[in-house]
Design a protein around this motif. Sequence first.
Motif, PDB file in Angstrom:
ATOM      1  N   UNK A  94      54.054  36.228  28.143  1.00 55.82           N
ATOM      2  CA  UNK A  94      52.909  36.971  28.426  1.00 55.82           C
ATOM      3  C   UNK A  94      52.478  36.809  30.114  1.00 55.82           C
ATOM      4  N   UNK A  95      53.053  35.784  30.456  1.00 58.30           N
ATOM      5  CA  UNK A  95      52.727  35.496  32.036  1.00 58.30           C
ATOM      6  C   UNK A  95      52.902  33.974  32.490  1.00 58.30           C
ATOM      7  N   UNK A  96      52.770  33.846  33.657  1.00 56.72           N
ATOM      8  CA  UNK A  96      52.836  32.480  34.334  1.00 56.72           C
ATOM      9  C   UNK A  96      51.517  32.276  35.097  1.00 56.72           C
ATOM     10  N   UNK A  97      51.131  31.014  34.890  1.00 52.29           N
ATOM     11  CA  UNK A  97      49.923  30.808  35.739  1.00 52.29           C
ATOM     12  C   UNK A  97      48.877  29.674  35.208  1.00 52.29           C
ATOM     13  N   UNK A  98      47.784  29.468  36.101  1.00 56.62           N
ATOM     14  CA  UNK A  98      46.591  28.770  35.632  1.00 56.62           C
ATOM     15  C   UNK A  98      45.936  29.373  34.569  1.00 56.62           C
ATOM     16  N   UNK A  99      45.281  28.799  33.523  1.00 58.51           N
ATOM     17  CA  UNK A  99      44.395  29.388  32.573  1.00 58.51           C
ATOM     18  C   UNK A  99      43.268  28.228  32.537  1.00 58.51           C
ATOM     19  N   UNK A 100      42.232  28.980  32.347  1.00 59.51           N
ATOM     20  CA  UNK A 100      40.712  28.242  32.438  1.00 59.51           C
ATOM     21  C   UNK A 100      40.189  28.294  30.833  1.00 59.51           C
ATOM     22  N   UNK A 101      40.013  27.271  30.342  1.00 60.68           N
ATOM     23  CA  UNK A 101      39.536  27.198  28.821  1.00 60.68           C
ATOM     24  C   UNK A 101      38.151  26.546  29.022  1.00 60.68           C
ATOM     25  N   UNK A 102      37.107  27.438  28.741  1.00 56.89           N
ATOM     26  CA  UNK A 102      35.739  27.047  28.871  1.00 56.89           C
ATOM     27  C   UNK A 102      35.150  26.800  27.704  1.00 56.89           C
TER      28      UNK A 102
END
Length: 105
Positions: A94-102
């Motif tokens: 689905x993609x590559x990168x930083x993810x924020x879980x809030x």
Amino acid sequence: MISLTNKILPLTLTPRAIVQVKAIMEHKLASHQEYGLRIGIKGGGCSGASFLLGFDKAKTGDDTYMHEDIPVIIEKKHLMYLLGLEIDYEDSEEGTGFVFNNPQA
């Protein structure tokens, strides 16, 4: 050089995020020791706030932390919105990168 506090970082960087941040710092910012990882928020209103992640120099009104040899910069007025936030790094179809879980969402 960034002046650091002895405070505990109010959010979590996962091991995958730490590896990626260190790699970026090593390859792009090796000669810029005054830079750190800035974490913050932007916006508000109808669409809500967005999380920010980038590299910057510390400014007046910032708190600075050292986490896993990474200087982390957070503007003091953003702290309450970042408490408990988890920053991860994903590399998937689905993609590559930083993810924020809030947890506050």
